[in-house]
Design a protein around this motif. Structure first.
Motif, short mmCIF file in Angstrom:
data_model
loop_
_atom_site.label_atom_id
_atom_site.label_comp_id
_atom_site.label_asym_id
_atom_site.label_seq_id
_atom_site.Cartn_x
_atom_site.Cartn_y
_atom_site.Cartn_z
N TYR A 422 41.02 29.13 -19.12
CA TYR A 422 42.27 28.70 -18.49
C TYR A 422 42.20 29.05 -16.78
N ALA A 441 48.25 26.42 -16.25
CA ALA A 441 46.98 27.00 -16.53
C ALA A 441 47.06 28.55 -16.49
N GLU A 444 48.61 30.35 -18.90
CA GLU A 444 47.92 30.57 -20.34
C GLU A 444 46.93 31.64 -20.19
N GLU A 445 46.44 31.75 -19.02
CA GLU A 445 45.51 32.66 -18.82
C GLU A 445 45.98 34.13 -18.87
#
Ligand SMILES: [Zn+2]
Length: 485
Positions: A422, A441, A444-445
């Motif tokens: 991510y 992203a 999500e990381e």
């Protein structure tokens, strides 16, 4: 012993090295984190009957997990026939490599936790396979069922950390004074021995039962139990030498003479006792040891590991990697090229070559190497695809950025809990100027790194640039409201 992890972790950082990278530390509230960490260490320690002498020093707030396509593939190949023989092979198993120099392994049915130290110390595949067979025996026998349940329900490493900490406390509060609650109290009071007594005491009868099951699995798969015997004999001798530090182990996890004697009788009775690992498997094992030695201890460790066989291909592989890690890419490239000439179809040699080229900022060449490695890799490892996507992203050209995003998404699709994937995806979107998807992203990381608050901040920002109600907007919303799978 005391300084476990130090050199390895400082040398490897997934921001600069793709292969065998450390996953970004999982951050939790410090008290919970050290609790969780202690519990996991104690857990894996006891699973094999080894005392983790550095438990008392384990104050760090991260789980030392490393990822590596080559090692994960090999350990999967070691474990799969054994799990099948035990009737437990219907799920894809995940290998969790714990960066610790002691010898430990633990199986929870979905995952195998194994220390890099175990893989480095074992001279043959058979030694590791034997230990995995013993652990599978505990699993099939339902030993430590409550603890396994908790682990098996954990979806991500971040959750594993949280569950091992908070979960144990909750279970204790709910169930009254069970083993887990005592363990929780023990660790909270800074007395890991109490925890080990409460949590990890495989009974003497369970040890013998696991040994017997292991012998059966090994016979069913046509393998020798010699490696298991060798390993447990070594533990038994090592224990005798270490004195008072071993007390918690002695209380919780007996490895008496009679057990070794029993095991030896059973092992020798097998028609496969003298059967060796296939040369091909032994070679993969040697290559793995060379790699771990290089990453954990550099050139000196490679020499030490192969002192009896300095021309072994594992020694030469380790030397190439250690040379590269040492900063001498120019000297390392001919070494890896010689190995590629010997084994042109080995995906991991080409993968390492890609890493070296990346270090030289030859990003286009590195991308080509990773693409080749990925095409040679029968498993299509998500890690190699991630390296390919990352190298393409670093070239920065519009066409490559687009392919980079596809590759990174494919990698994440195979390995949903990878924060690194991510992180690169966020960079790729950022370079394309798509800030909303970049933020998503990043969210999500952070989420998979256990940083829930940061994840929510990124997700909120991402939503501003996304179409309300679209799948990606909902993905962001799930992070904001912490309603995930
Ligand atoms: Zn055991």
């Amino acid at each position: 012993m005391g300084a476990y992890g130090g050199s390895f972790l400082s040398k490897i950082d997934f921001d600069t090295n793709g292969t065998m990278m450390t996953v970004r530390p999982i951050r939790l509230r410090p008290s919970i984190a050290s609790f969780a960490r202690n519990t996991l260490l104690a857990l894996t320690a006891a699973a094999l009957g080894m005392v983790q002498t550095s438990i008392a020093h384990a104050q760090s707030s991260s789980l030392p997990i490393v990822r590596d396509a080559e090692i994960e593939a090999l350990v999967t190949d070691y474990a799969t026939p054994i799990l099948n023989a035990a009737g437990l092979g219907n799920h894809a198993i995940k290998i969790v490599l714990v960066n610790n120099s002691s010898f430990n392994a633990f199986v929870d049915g979905r995952r195998i936790f194994i220390n890099t130290g175990a893989l480095l110390q074992a001279e043959t595949p058979n030694e590791i396979i034997g230990v995995l067979a013993h652990e599978t025996g505990h699993l099939a026998g339902g030993h430590q069922f409550q603890l396994r349940e908790q682990l098996a329900n954990a979806k991500t490493m971040a959750v594993v950390a949280g569950l091992l900490g908070a979960g144990a406390i909750v279970a204790g509060a709910a169930a009254g004074a069970g083993g887990l609650s005592k363990a929780g109290a023990g660790i909270a009071m800074g007395a890991p021995e109490v925890a080990m007594r409460g949590l990890l005491n495989y009974q003497r009868t369970e040890e013998m039962a696991a040994d017997r099951s292991a012998i059966t699995y090994l016979a069913k798969t046509g393998q020798s139990a010699k490696g298991m015997l060798t390993t447990f004999e070594r533990f038994s001798n090592a224990l005798a030498l270490t004195g008072t530090r071993m007390d918690p182990y002695r209380i919780s996890h007996p490895l008496p003479r009679e057990r070794i004697a029993n095991l030896e009788t059973l092992a020798r009775a097998s028609p496969y006792f003298d059967k060796l690992d296939s040369p091909a498997l032994q070679q993969r094992h040697d290559l793995m040891r060379g790699k771990i030695a290089a990453y954990t201890g550099g050139g000196a460790s490679v020499l030490q590991t192969f002192r009896k066989d300095p021309q072994n291909i594992g020694a030469r592989y380790g030397d190439a990697i250690a040379t590269y890690l040492n900063g001498s890419v120019q000297a390392a490239l001919p070494k890896i090229d010689a190995l590629i000439k010997e084994q042109p179809k080995n995906p991991y040699f080409v993968e390492i070559r890609g890493e070296m080229l990346l270090k030289q900022n030859k990003v286009q060449d590195a991308a080509a190497a990773f693409q080749k490695a990925s095409s040679l890799d029968p498993r299509r490892s998500s890690l190699i695809r991630m390296s390919y996507g990352r190298a393409l992203m670093l070239t920065g050209t519009p066409a490559n950025l687009k392919t980079s995003i596809d590759e990174l998404k494919a990698s994440i699709g195979r390995d949903r809990e990878s924060p690194a994937g991510y992180a690169y995806l966020a960079q790729a979107y950022g370079q394309m100027g798509d800030m909303a998807r970049s933020d998503l992203a990043s969210a999500e990381e952070k989420y998979y790194s256990g940083k829930t608050q940061d994840a929510q901040i990124f997700a909120t920002r991402a939503q501003r640039g996304l179409k309300s109600g679209s799948p990606e907007w909902i993905q962001a919303q799930d992070i904001i409201s912490a309603k995930r799978k």
